[in-house]
Enzyme design. Structure first.
Site, PDB file in Angstrom:
ATOM      1  N   TYR A  32     -53.725  -5.435  43.493  1.00 45.70           N
ATOM      2  CA  TYR A  32     -54.947  -5.599  44.275  1.00 45.70           C
ATOM      3  C   TYR A  32     -56.169  -5.592  43.402  1.00 45.70           C
ATOM      4  O   TYR A  32     -57.151  -6.604  43.123  1.00 45.70           O
ATOM      5  CB  TYR A  32     -55.058  -4.363  45.026  1.00 45.70           C
ATOM      6  CG  TYR A  32     -56.706  -4.100  45.746  1.00 45.70           C
ATOM      7  CD1 TYR A  32     -57.276  -5.084  46.497  1.00 45.70           C
ATOM      8  CD2 TYR A  32     -57.335  -2.840  45.290  1.00 45.70           C
ATOM      9  CE1 TYR A  32     -58.505  -4.817  46.750  1.00 45.70           C
ATOM     10  CE2 TYR A  32     -58.705  -2.668  45.834  1.00 45.70           C
ATOM     11  CZ  TYR A  32     -59.128  -3.592  46.545  1.00 45.70           C
ATOM     12  OH  TYR A  32     -60.435  -3.656  46.976  1.00 45.70           O
ATOM     13  N   PHE A  86     -56.801   6.001  53.611  1.00 43.48           N
ATOM     14  CA  PHE A  86     -56.574   7.565  53.326  1.00 43.48           C
ATOM     15  C   PHE A  86     -57.370   8.502  54.502  1.00 43.48           C
ATOM     16  O   PHE A  86     -56.826   9.230  55.129  1.00 43.48           O
ATOM     17  CB  PHE A  86     -57.178   7.868  52.213  1.00 43.48           C
ATOM     18  CG  PHE A  86     -56.845   9.364  51.796  1.00 43.48           C
ATOM     19  CD1 PHE A  86     -55.915   9.902  52.057  1.00 43.48           C
ATOM     20  CD2 PHE A  86     -58.277   9.945  51.192  1.00 43.48           C
ATOM     21  CE1 PHE A  86     -55.967  11.417  51.743  1.00 43.48           C
ATOM     22  CE2 PHE A  86     -58.067  11.398  51.029  1.00 43.48           C
ATOM     23  CZ  PHE A  86     -57.197  12.049  51.238  1.00 43.48           C
ATOM     24  N   ALA A 103     -60.961 -10.172  51.821  1.00 46.80           N
ATOM     25  CA  ALA A 103     -59.955 -10.052  50.681  1.00 46.80           C
ATOM     26  C   ALA A 103     -58.695  -9.280  51.404  1.00 46.80           C
ATOM     27  O   ALA A 103     -58.892  -8.782  52.488  1.00 46.80           O
ATOM     28  CB  ALA A 103     -60.592  -8.800  49.663  1.00 46.80           C
ATOM     29  N   THR A 158     -56.300  -8.696  41.164  1.00 45.82           N
ATOM     30  CA  THR A 158     -56.843  -9.831  41.768  1.00 45.82           C
ATOM     31  C   THR A 158     -58.424  -9.979  41.894  1.00 45.82           C
ATOM     32  O   THR A 158     -59.052 -10.857  41.914  1.00 45.82           O
ATOM     33  CB  THR A 158     -56.051 -10.267  43.153  1.00 45.82           C
ATOM     34  OG1 THR A 158     -56.215  -9.143  43.772  1.00 45.82           O
ATOM     35  CG2 THR A 158     -54.622 -10.667  42.765  1.00 45.82           C
ATOM     36  N   LYS A 159     -58.830  -8.686  42.273  1.00 47.44           N
ATOM     37  CA  LYS A 159     -60.408  -8.258  42.409  1.00 47.44           C
ATOM     38  C   LYS A 159     -60.874  -8.694  40.917  1.00 47.44           C
ATOM     39  O   LYS A 159     -61.888  -9.382  41.097  1.00 47.44           O
ATOM     40  CB  LYS A 159     -60.749  -7.042  42.780  1.00 47.44           C
ATOM     41  CG  LYS A 159     -60.137  -6.821  44.444  1.00 47.44           C
ATOM     42  CD  LYS A 159     -60.909  -7.767  45.376  1.00 47.44           C
ATOM     43  CE  LYS A 159     -62.277  -7.639  45.484  1.00 47.44           C
ATOM     44  NZ  LYS A 159     -63.141  -8.346  46.687  1.00 47.44           N
ATOM     45  N   THR A 218     -65.009  -4.218  43.600  1.00 47.78           N
ATOM     46  CA  THR A 218     -64.714  -2.888  43.600  1.00 47.78           C
ATOM     47  C   THR A 218     -64.622  -2.060  42.260  1.00 47.78           C
ATOM     48  O   THR A 218     -64.574  -2.895  41.239  1.00 47.78           O
ATOM     49  CB  THR A 218     -63.036  -2.604  44.150  1.00 47.78           C
ATOM     50  OG1 THR A 218     -62.631  -1.320  43.940  1.00 47.78           O
ATOM     51  CG2 THR A 218     -62.130  -3.566  43.650  1.00 47.78           C
ATOM     52  N   ASP A 219     -64.783  -0.816  42.490  1.00 40.32           N
ATOM     53  CA  ASP A 219     -64.833  -0.298  40.932  1.00 40.32           C
ATOM     54  C   ASP A 219     -63.403  -0.250  40.443  1.00 40.32           C
ATOM     55  O   ASP A 219     -63.314   0.299  39.098  1.00 40.32           O
ATOM     56  CB  ASP A 219     -65.509   1.196  41.036  1.00 40.32           C
ATOM     57  CG  ASP A 219     -64.744   2.213  42.152  1.00 40.32           C
ATOM     58  OD1 ASP A 219     -63.834   1.638  42.527  1.00 40.32           O
ATOM     59  OD2 ASP A 219     -65.184   3.367  42.038  1.00 40.32           O
ATOM     60  N   GLU A 220     -62.372  -0.368  41.239  1.00 41.96           N
ATOM     61  CA  GLU A 220     -61.200  -0.485  40.725  1.00 41.96           C
ATOM     62  C   GLU A 220     -60.760  -1.345  39.713  1.00 41.96           C
ATOM     63  O   GLU A 220     -59.665  -1.219  38.809  1.00 41.96           O
ATOM     64  CB  GLU A 220     -59.975  -0.500  41.968  1.00 41.96           C
ATOM     65  CG  GLU A 220     -60.276   0.682  42.952  1.00 41.96           C
ATOM     66  CD  GLU A 220     -59.100   0.407  44.003  1.00 41.96           C
ATOM     67  OE1 GLU A 220     -58.040  -0.002  43.852  1.00 41.96           O
ATOM     68  OE2 GLU A 220     -59.465   0.984  45.135  1.00 41.96           O
ATOM     69  N   ASP A 256     -46.067  10.608  45.387  1.00 36.05           N
ATOM     70  CA  ASP A 256     -47.484   9.861  44.976  1.00 36.05           C
ATOM     71  C   ASP A 256     -47.204   8.411  44.858  1.00 36.05           C
ATOM     72  O   ASP A 256     -46.106   7.933  44.690  1.00 36.05           O
ATOM     73  CB  ASP A 256     -47.636  10.346  43.462  1.00 36.05           C
ATOM     74  CG  ASP A 256     -49.233  10.329  43.400  1.00 36.05           C
ATOM     75  OD1 ASP A 256     -49.866   9.792  44.244  1.00 36.05           O
ATOM     76  OD2 ASP A 256     -49.678  10.875  42.284  1.00 36.05           O
TER      77      ASP A 256
HETATM   78  N1  LIG Z   1     -62.664  -0.233  51.172  1.00 34.54           N
HETATM   79  C1  LIG Z   1     -63.457  -0.011  50.057  1.00 34.54           C
HETATM   80  O1  LIG Z   1     -63.616   1.340  49.963  1.00 34.54           O
HETATM   81  C2  LIG Z   1     -63.867  -0.913  49.056  1.00 34.54           C
HETATM   82  C3  LIG Z   1     -64.697  -0.510  48.150  1.00 34.54           C
HETATM   83  C4  LIG Z   1     -65.268  -1.336  47.120  1.00 34.54           C
HETATM   84  C5  LIG Z   1     -65.002  -2.773  47.562  1.00 34.54           C
HETATM   85  N2  LIG Z   1     -64.243  -3.139  48.442  1.00 34.54           N
HETATM   86  C6  LIG Z   1     -64.216  -4.790  48.789  1.00 34.54           C
HETATM   87  O2  LIG Z   1     -64.989  -4.915  49.825  1.00 34.54           O
HETATM   88  C7  LIG Z   1     -64.255  -6.088  50.708  1.00 34.54           C
HETATM   89  C8  LIG Z   1     -63.915  -5.569  52.016  1.00 34.54           C
HETATM   90  O3  LIG Z   1     -62.926  -4.290  52.165  1.00 34.54           O
HETATM   91  P1  LIG Z   1     -62.671  -3.967  53.241  1.00 34.54           P
HETATM   92  O4  LIG Z   1     -62.005  -2.302  52.951  1.00 34.54           O
HETATM   93  O5  LIG Z   1     -63.680  -4.028  54.561  1.00 34.54           O
HETATM   94  O6  LIG Z   1     -61.187  -4.592  53.765  1.00 34.54           O
HETATM   95  P2  LIG Z   1     -60.499  -4.916  54.979  1.00 34.54           P
HETATM   96  O7  LIG Z   1     -59.177  -5.115  54.852  1.00 34.54           O
HETATM   97  O8  LIG Z   1     -60.830  -4.047  56.138  1.00 34.54           O
HETATM   98  O9  LIG Z   1     -61.172  -6.192  55.681  1.00 34.54           O
HETATM   99  C9  LIG Z   1     -60.648  -7.315  54.857  1.00 34.54           C
HETATM  100  C10 LIG Z   1     -61.214  -8.526  55.995  1.00 34.54           C
HETATM  101  O10 LIG Z   1     -60.882  -9.666  55.334  1.00 34.54           O
HETATM  102  C11 LIG Z   1     -60.362 -10.856  56.246  1.00 34.54           C
HETATM  103  N3  LIG Z   1     -59.479 -11.606  55.597  1.00 34.54           N
HETATM  104  C12 LIG Z   1     -58.241 -11.149  54.645  1.00 34.54           C
HETATM  105  N4  LIG Z   1     -57.717 -12.413  54.132  1.00 34.54           N
HETATM  106  C13 LIG Z   1     -58.752 -13.428  54.748  1.00 34.54           C
HETATM  107  C14 LIG Z   1     -58.588 -15.141  54.444  1.00 34.54           C
HETATM  108  N5  LIG Z   1     -57.764 -15.260  53.491  1.00 34.54           N
HETATM  109  N6  LIG Z   1     -59.652 -15.722  54.951  1.00 34.54           N
HETATM  110  C15 LIG Z   1     -60.529 -15.205  55.713  1.00 34.54           C
HETATM  111  N7  LIG Z   1     -60.584 -13.734  56.020  1.00 34.54           N
HETATM  112  C16 LIG Z   1     -59.601 -12.882  55.487  1.00 34.54           C
HETATM  113  C17 LIG Z   1     -59.417  -9.761  57.221  1.00 34.54           C
HETATM  114  O11 LIG Z   1     -59.297 -10.236  58.348  1.00 34.54           O
HETATM  115  C18 LIG Z   1     -60.301  -8.452  57.335  1.00 34.54           C
HETATM  116  O12 LIG Z   1     -61.260  -8.705  58.506  1.00 34.54           O
HETATM  117  C19 LIG Z   1     -63.246  -6.461  49.904  1.00 34.54           C
HETATM  118  O13 LIG Z   1     -63.625  -7.504  48.897  1.00 34.54           O
HETATM  119  C20 LIG Z   1     -62.721  -5.185  48.738  1.00 34.54           C
HETATM  120  O14 LIG Z   1     -62.193  -5.615  47.748  1.00 34.54           O
HETATM  121  C21 LIG Z   1     -63.708  -2.276  49.383  1.00 34.54           C
END
Ligand SMILES: NC(=O)c1ccc[n+]([C@@H]2O[C@H](COP(=O)([O-])OP(=O)(O)OC[C@H]3O[C@@H](n4cnc5c(N)ncnc54)[C@H](O)[C@@H]3O)[C@@H](O)[C@H]2O)c1
Length: 331
Positions: free
Chosen positions: A147, A187, A79, A150-151, A120-122, A269
């Site tokens: 963001y 963060f 994502a 779209t999720k 995500t919980d967002e 902010d």
């Molecule tokens: N970070 C959080 O706290 C959190 C919490 C809940 C859910 N999520 C969800 O978990 C998932 C991963 O989040 P994250 O924090 O690891 O994100 P991140 O940004 O660290 O990693 C995203 C990865 O996806 C890859 N990517 C992006 N676009 C792509 C595409 N078109 N094709 C193939 N690969 C692609 C990127 O290269 C990267 O490696 C997401 O779906 C996010 O919504 C994240």
């Protein structure tokens, strides 16, 4: 099982791949575009006979079709994930989070492959600081940013592909993750690496915003549990009862790093900044028997600080550009 893990070079995806290699016999193929957020080095040290890597886009139907056809299950992490970036330029969020998810779902449908969607919980919007309620699987969607919208859209696509086409999918919505391999634009690693570099941490607004922190390794164990035991068509919320406001997190980072707790600056902010997230993960715990391992945020954060201290070579190449980007916005 042969797992196709999208976004496996990102923060949570790479933690999941490490977790799978350590705790199961599954074979993993990672599909990752390696955007600015992906880092091939996050998979260093994993055995080549267990983990294969393909650089490619989840919106590329031909690549996706070949890889999905060869998998027993898809675990979909890829994502665009950063709220601040989505405010500057929403387009990549639509391309990856919506079109990319659609492309994967169509392949899972064609080849009847089990699909787990990471969200995500967002998607639920935010809660008041004093609201006694927490998010549950029944909370209505109310996303705030490009963001999270779209999720939310991608979650609804998954539900529709289950209902209309019989795709064997589950969804999980998790709270904020912390741990190793997180991009320093986010963060917690931004503040840790600021302190390492001698830069004062930056806090958005008054810092009253509350996030419900979970260690990325606990997120991984929850996803494996859902993959193995989850009911098709269901959504599971993942959280570890880790509510903290941002001010307390910055002050704890400073304390754990041997600095005065007030050695940080307030910056403007984020527009539309969600006030509070809080997850009720009762369903996952009672129906599937999952429990988090990292229950003490202080010790989990201390271990994360150690990881960033020990792995400067992993994050240093992105530090100057990340801080220059924030500086251009006065943050
Ligand atoms: N970070 C959080 O706290 C959190 C919490 C809940 C859910 N999520 C969800 O978990 C998932 C991963 O989040 P994250 O924090 O690891 O994100 P991140 O940004 O660290 O990693 C995203 C990865 O996806 C890859 N990517 C992006 N676009 C792509 C595409 N078109 N094709 C193939 N690969 C692609 C990127 O290269 C990267 O490696 C997401 O779906 C996010 O919504 C994240």
């Amino acid at each position: 099982m042969r797992l196709l893990v999208t976004g496996g070079a990102g923060f949570i995806g790479s933690n999941f791949v490490h977790h799978v290699v350590e705790h199961t016999d599954h074979h993993v193929t990672v599909l990752d575009k390696l955007t600015y957020a992906g880092n091939r080095a996050s998979l260093d040290g994993l055995p080549e006979d267990r983990v294969a890597f393909v650089q490619g886009d989840i919106a590329d139907a031909a690549v996706v079709d070949t890889l999905v056809a060869d998998a027993d299950a898809v675990v979909h992490y890829a994502a665009e994930s950063h709220n601040d970036n989505s405010l500057d330029d929403p387009r990549p969020f639509l391309d990856t989070n919506i079109i990319g998810t659609y492309t994967l779902l169509e392949a899972a449908r064609r080849h009847d492959v089990r699909f787990h969607h990471i969200s995500t919980d967002e998607v639920y919007g935010d809660l008041e600081l004093d609201d006694p309620e927490r998010f549950t699987e029944k909370t209505p969607y109310n996303p705030s940013s490009p963001y999270s919208s779209t999720k939310a859209g991608s979650d609804l696509l998954v539900r529709a592909w289950v209902r209309s086409f019989g795709v064997r999918a589950t969804i999980s919505n998790c709270s904020n993750n912390y741990g190793p391999y997180q991009h320093i634009e986010k963060f917690i690693p931004r503040q840790i690496t600021n302190v390492i570099r001698g830069i004062r941490p930056k806090l958005y607004g008054k810092g009253e915003n509350v996030r419900d922190w979970i260690h990325a390794d606990d997120h991984s164990s929850a996803v494996l549990t859902i993959l193995e035991k989850g009911e098709i068509g269901q959504t599971y919320l993942i959280g570890a009862d880790g509510e903290q406001n941002n001010k307390d997190v910055v002050e704890l980072i400073l304390e754990l790093m041997g600095q005065p707790r007030d050695a940080y600056d307030h910056v403007a902010d984020r527009p539309g900044h969600d006030l509070r997230y809080a997850i009720d993960s009762t369903r996952l715990r009672t129906e599937l028997g999952w429990q988090p391992k990292y229950r003490d945020f202080r010790s989990g954060l201390a271990a994360t600080i150690e990881w960033y201290r020990d792995n400067e070579a992993w994050w240093a190449p992105a530090k100057d550009a990340t801080e220059a980007f924030y500086a251009s916005k006065g943050q």
